[in-house]
Design a protein around this motif. Structure first.
Motif, PDB file in Angstrom:
ATOM      1  N   MET A   1      -4.732-120.431 -32.649  1.00 35.77           N
ATOM      2  CA  MET A   1      -4.198-120.376 -31.275  1.00 35.77           C
ATOM      3  C   MET A   1      -3.226-119.203 -31.145  1.00 35.77           C
ATOM      4  SD  MET A   1      -4.438-121.617 -28.368  1.00 35.77           S
ATOM      5  CE  MET A   1      -3.483-121.202 -26.925  1.00 35.77           C
ATOM      6  N   VAL A   2      -3.317-118.484 -30.052  1.00 32.44           N
ATOM      7  CA  VAL A   2      -2.448-117.329 -29.841  1.00 32.44           C
ATOM      8  C   VAL A   2      -1.056-117.791 -29.425  1.00 32.44           C
ATOM      9  CG1 VAL A   2      -2.278-115.133 -28.654  1.00 32.44           C
ATOM     10  CG2 VAL A   2      -4.468-116.326 -28.762  1.00 32.44           C
ATOM     11  N   PRO A   3      -0.028-117.251 -30.027  1.00 31.54           N
ATOM     12  CA  PRO A   3       1.314-117.571 -29.540  1.00 31.54           C
ATOM     13  C   PRO A   3       1.554-116.830 -28.236  1.00 31.54           C
ATOM     14  CG  PRO A   3       1.434-115.974 -31.329  1.00 31.54           C
ATOM     15  CD  PRO A   3      -0.015-116.288 -31.134  1.00 31.54           C
ATOM     16  N   LEU A   4       1.058-117.395 -27.145  1.00 32.37           N
ATOM     17  CA  LEU A   4       1.002-116.650 -25.893  1.00 32.37           C
ATOM     18  C   LEU A   4       2.362-116.205 -25.385  1.00 32.37           C
ATOM     19  CD1 LEU A   4      -1.761-118.668 -24.064  1.00 32.37           C
ATOM     20  CD2 LEU A   4      -1.884-116.287 -24.799  1.00 32.37           C
ATOM     21  N   ALA A   5       3.375-116.962 -25.661  1.00 36.54           N
ATOM     22  CA  ALA A   5       4.688-116.627 -25.116  1.00 36.54           C
ATOM     23  C   ALA A   5       5.186-115.273 -25.614  1.00 36.54           C
ATOM     24  CB  ALA A   5       5.692-117.718 -25.471  1.00 36.54           C
ATOM     25  N   GLU A   6       4.653-114.806 -26.734  1.00 37.74           N
ATOM     26  CA  GLU A   6       5.057-113.484 -27.215  1.00 37.74           C
ATOM     27  C   GLU A   6       4.582-112.371 -26.285  1.00 37.74           C
ATOM     28  OE1 GLU A   6       3.949-112.250 -31.098  1.00 37.74           O
ATOM     29  OE2 GLU A   6       4.599-114.155 -31.982  1.00 37.74           O
ATOM     30  N   TYR A   7       3.541-112.655 -25.546  1.00 38.53           N
ATOM     31  CA  TYR A   7       2.945-111.606 -24.734  1.00 38.53           C
ATOM     32  C   TYR A   7       3.392-111.813 -23.318  1.00 38.53           C
ATOM     33  CZ  TYR A   7       0.702-111.083 -29.047  1.00 38.53           C
ATOM     34  OH  TYR A   7       0.520-110.895 -30.376  1.00 38.53           O
ATOM     35  N   ILE A   8       4.222-110.887 -22.868  1.00 34.92           N
ATOM     36  CA  ILE A   8       5.083-111.235 -21.769  1.00 34.92           C
ATOM     37  C   ILE A   8       4.393-111.296 -20.420  1.00 34.92           C
ATOM     38  CG2 ILE A   8       7.303-110.736 -20.712  1.00 34.92           C
ATOM     39  CD1 ILE A   8       7.643-108.810 -23.217  1.00 34.92           C
ATOM     40  N   ALA A   9       3.497-110.373 -20.176  1.00 34.28           N
ATOM     41  CA  ALA A   9       3.071-110.311 -18.783  1.00 34.28           C
ATOM     42  C   ALA A   9       1.622-109.907 -18.628  1.00 34.28           C
ATOM     43  CB  ALA A   9       3.948-109.321 -18.025  1.00 34.28           C
ATOM     44  N   LEU A  10       1.000-110.519 -17.676  1.00 32.92           N
ATOM     45  CA  LEU A  10      -0.285-110.054 -17.183  1.00 32.92           C
ATOM     46  C   LEU A  10      -0.002-109.359 -15.866  1.00 32.92           C
ATOM     47  CD1 LEU A  10      -3.534-110.278 -17.005  1.00 32.92           C
ATOM     48  CD2 LEU A  10      -3.039-112.233 -15.554  1.00 32.92           C
ATOM     49  N   VAL A 164      -2.566 -88.355 -24.039  1.00 35.63           N
ATOM     50  CA  VAL A 164      -2.455 -89.081 -25.303  1.00 35.63           C
ATOM     51  C   VAL A 164      -2.684 -90.578 -25.089  1.00 35.63           C
ATOM     52  CG1 VAL A 164      -0.936 -87.388 -26.357  1.00 35.63           C
ATOM     53  CG2 VAL A 164       0.048 -89.341 -25.126  1.00 35.63           C
ATOM     54  N   SER A 165      -3.052 -91.241 -26.164  1.00 32.18           N
ATOM     55  CA  SER A 165      -3.345 -92.672 -26.085  1.00 32.18           C
ATOM     56  C   SER A 165      -2.072 -93.465 -25.819  1.00 32.18           C
ATOM     57  CB  SER A 165      -3.981 -93.148 -27.391  1.00 32.18           C
ATOM     58  OG  SER A 165      -5.217 -92.516 -27.593  1.00 32.18           O
ATOM     59  N   PRO A 166      -2.157 -94.496 -24.962  1.00 32.59           N
ATOM     60  CA  PRO A 166      -0.979 -95.288 -24.596  1.00 32.59           C
ATOM     61  C   PRO A 166      -0.655 -96.358 -25.636  1.00 32.59           C
ATOM     62  CG  PRO A 166      -2.894 -96.059 -23.403  1.00 32.59           C
ATOM     63  CD  PRO A 166      -3.360 -94.901 -24.235  1.00 32.59           C
ATOM     64  N   THR A 167       0.615 -96.569 -25.888  1.00 31.94           N
ATOM     65  CA  THR A 167       1.029 -97.613 -26.826  1.00 31.94           C
ATOM     66  C   THR A 167       1.937 -98.655 -26.178  1.00 31.94           C
ATOM     67  OG1 THR A 167       2.795 -96.143 -27.574  1.00 31.94           O
ATOM     68  CG2 THR A 167       0.784 -96.158 -28.881  1.00 31.94           C
ATOM     69  N   THR A 168       2.129 -98.553 -24.852  1.00 32.98           N
ATOM     70  CA  THR A 168       2.814 -99.624 -24.116  1.00 32.98           C
ATOM     71  C   THR A 168       2.070 -99.834 -22.791  1.00 32.98           C
ATOM     72  OG1 THR A 168       4.274 -98.197 -22.806  1.00 32.98           O
ATOM     73  CG2 THR A 168       5.083 -98.862 -24.990  1.00 32.98           C
ATOM     74  N   ALA A 169       2.301-100.998 -22.175  1.00 42.72           N
ATOM     75  CA  ALA A 169       1.686-101.291 -20.880  1.00 42.72           C
ATOM     76  C   ALA A 169       2.189-100.314 -19.815  1.00 42.72           C
ATOM     77  CB  ALA A 169       1.967-102.735 -20.474  1.00 42.72           C
ATOM     78  N   GLU A 170       3.432 -99.858 -19.956  1.00 43.73           N
ATOM     79  CA  GLU A 170       3.978 -98.885 -18.992  1.00 43.73           C
ATOM     80  C   GLU A 170       3.174 -97.586 -19.035  1.00 43.73           C
ATOM     81  OE1 GLU A 170       6.078-100.959 -20.651  1.00 43.73           O
ATOM     82  OE2 GLU A 170       6.476-101.981 -18.750  1.00 43.73           O
ATOM     83  N   HIS A 171       2.853 -97.132 -20.255  1.00 45.23           N
ATOM     84  CA  HIS A 171       2.024 -95.918 -20.367  1.00 45.23           C
ATOM     85  C   HIS A 171       0.714 -96.093 -19.604  1.00 45.23           C
ATOM     86  CE1 HIS A 171       3.881 -95.013 -24.625  1.00 45.23           C
ATOM     87  NE2 HIS A 171       4.719 -94.771 -23.637  1.00 45.23           N
ATOM     88  N   LEU A 184      -2.956-106.452 -19.653  1.00 42.20           N
ATOM     89  CA  LEU A 184      -2.246-107.469 -20.422  1.00 42.20           C
ATOM     90  C   LEU A 184      -1.146-106.754 -21.188  1.00 42.20           C
ATOM     91  CD1 LEU A 184      -5.250-109.467 -21.922  1.00 42.20           C
ATOM     92  CD2 LEU A 184      -3.867-110.060 -19.934  1.00 42.20           C
ATOM     93  N   ASP A 185       0.082-107.217 -20.990  1.00 42.45           N
ATOM     94  CA  ASP A 185       1.217-106.555 -21.621  1.00 42.45           C
ATOM     95  C   ASP A 185       1.560-107.265 -22.920  1.00 42.45           C
ATOM     96  OD1 ASP A 185       3.598-105.428 -22.366  1.00 42.45           O
ATOM     97  OD2 ASP A 185       4.467-105.469 -20.356  1.00 42.45           O
ATOM     98  N   GLY A 186       1.370-106.574 -24.021  1.00 48.59           N
ATOM     99  CA  GLY A 186       1.709-107.148 -25.320  1.00 48.59           C
ATOM    100  C   GLY A 186       2.789-106.358 -26.023  1.00 48.59           C
ATOM    101  N   GLY A 187       3.581-105.613 -25.263  1.00 48.41           N
ATOM    102  CA  GLY A 187       4.627-104.819 -25.888  1.00 48.41           C
ATOM    103  C   GLY A 187       4.046-103.585 -26.572  1.00 48.41           C
ATOM    104  N   THR A 188       4.761-103.078 -27.567  1.00 41.46           N
ATOM    105  CA  THR A 188       4.385-101.833 -28.233  1.00 41.46           C
ATOM    106  C   THR A 188       3.354-102.088 -29.338  1.00 41.46           C
ATOM    107  OG1 THR A 188       6.578-100.952 -27.788  1.00 41.46           O
ATOM    108  CG2 THR A 188       5.305 -99.850 -29.497  1.00 41.46           C
ATOM    109  N   CYS A 189       2.361-101.198 -29.419  1.00 38.81           N
ATOM    110  CA  CYS A 189       1.319-101.346 -30.439  1.00 38.81           C
ATOM    111  C   CYS A 189       1.888-101.082 -31.831  1.00 38.81           C
ATOM    112  CB  CYS A 189       0.173-100.379 -30.171  1.00 38.81           C
ATOM    113  SG  CYS A 189      -0.624-100.652 -28.596  1.00 38.81           S
TER     114      CYS A 189
END
Ligand code: TXA
Ligand code: MG
Length: 335
Positions: A1-10, A164-171, A184-189
């Motif tokens: 099961m994915v710890p969904l709370a770690e992934y902040i935002a859709l 360049v390739s994005p490593t955050t949802a903001e990029h 899907l925002d999962g923070g920094t890669c």
């Protein structure tokens, strides 16, 4: 099961009206999966970089990736699957593939293998080649998304062409807001560089792109990797070779008339009459639809009973640039 709370935002950013949910819930994931199944584009993090995802079996969805990235040519895309069993349904594995998959999947390694005969993945994702690049991401978020969608997901890096390739949802949003349905925002890669791409089509494995898995670690399992030599200007990527994707028949571009022995690749509502056979890229003159149909149509018309494939003019903007690039290379003199 994915710890969904770690992934902040859709973030839903259709029509630029971003709604951000504070916590990614299973319902958000279902929403993203439903968007993918409907042929929409959903960006997501992986352990390497953010990917721009679409249903890999849907020609128009894959064409929409190229449109969103404004890619001037059709590079083949990496298709993401949930596990090795799913990979084996799409491509033909050999012993080398099994060794590498066993050691490095899930993870930042993409393998280029021959497409299976009944491979359901869009030919556009392979850029018309008989091969397919596959990867099993390790990041729990794309894994949950692939499972929820129940699809193989084509995903190049989620940047505009040439950036360049994005490593955050903001990029991702900086470059693609308004062009995608959600990210899907999962923070920094974690890895931050793309996957290593290894070509297993020929007798010797070839390093097409260095990346997240060290070449040396791969060589321990499958022996020396062929590489582009130091003097070689461009990597030997298939898209670079002038006539690599050429059909057997000659192509006649900018055709406004058609000969009685020619097959016609038509675009727009009023094709010339008299072709022995005709395939429409897009009857309504839609470039995304034309891109989606391009490779399947070329293959369908590439038959010995015709003398040539006559291709109607395609407007040179938007996806028309990539379509015309592909057609010009298919029409180039053969070595
Ligand atoms: O880490 C990654 O690989 C990221 C994440 C999102 O998974 N994806 C990514 O995809 O970097 P993209 O499309 O930006 O890079 C795909 C690379 C290109 O260099 C392409 O030429 C090569 O893989 N490639 C894909 N399919 C191929 C094929 N059938 N034959 C040869 N090269 C292929
Ligand atoms: Mg890229």
């Amino acid at each position: 099961m994915v710890p969904l709370a770690e992934y902040i935002a859709l973030r839903m950013n259709a029509e630029r009206a971003s709604t951000v949910t504070e916590r990614l819930t299973p319902a958000d994931l279902d929403r993203a999966a439903a968007l993918l199944r409907a042929g929409r584009l959903v960006a997501f993090p992986t352990e390497t970089v953010y990917g721009l995802g679409a249903d890999a079996t849907n020609d128009e969805a894959v064409a929409a990736i190229f449109a969103a990235k404004a890619r001037p040519r059709f590079n083949p895309l990496i298709v993401h699957v949930i596990d090795e069993a799913a990979a084996r349904r799409l491509v033909r594995f050999d012993e080398r593939a099994a060794l590498l998959a066993g050691r490095f999947w899930p993870g930042p390694l993409s393998l280029v293998l021959p497409r299976a005969d009944d491979c359901p993945v869009s030919l556009l994702a392979s850029a018309g080649l008989d091969s397919l690049a596959l990867r099993i991401p390790a990041h729990p978020l794309p894994r949950a998304l692939i499972r929820a969608a129940g699809l193989p997901i084509a995903a190049p890096s989620a940047n505009r062409s040439g950036r360049v390739s994005p490593t955050t949802a903001e990029h991702v949003l900086d470059e693609l807001d308004g062009r995608i349905a959600a990210v899907l925002d999962g923070g920094t890669c974690r890895v931050g560089i793309e996957s290593t791409v290894v070509d297993l089509i020929g007798p010797r494995p070839r390093l097409l792109r260095p990346g997240g898995v060290a070449a040396e670690a791969i060589e321990e399992l499958v022996g020396r990797l062929e590489r582009a030599s130091a003097g070689e200007a461009a990597p030997r990527s298939p898209g670079m070779l002038e006539s690599h994707y050429a059909p057997s028949l000659p192509l006649r571009l900018e055709a406004r008339q058609v000969g009685p022995d020619e097959a016609l690749l038509a675009f727009g509502a009023r094709p010339p009459q008299g072709a022995k056979e005709m395939r429409w890229l897009s009857r309504k003159g839609d470039l995304t639809e034309a891109a989606a149909n391009l490779f399947a149509a070329l293959r369908a018309l590439d038959r010995p009973e015709f003398s040539a494939i006559a291709v109607m003019p395609i407007p040179d903007h938007g996806l028309g640039l990539a379509i015309n690039d592909r057609l010009r290379r298919a029409a180039a003199p053969r070595p």
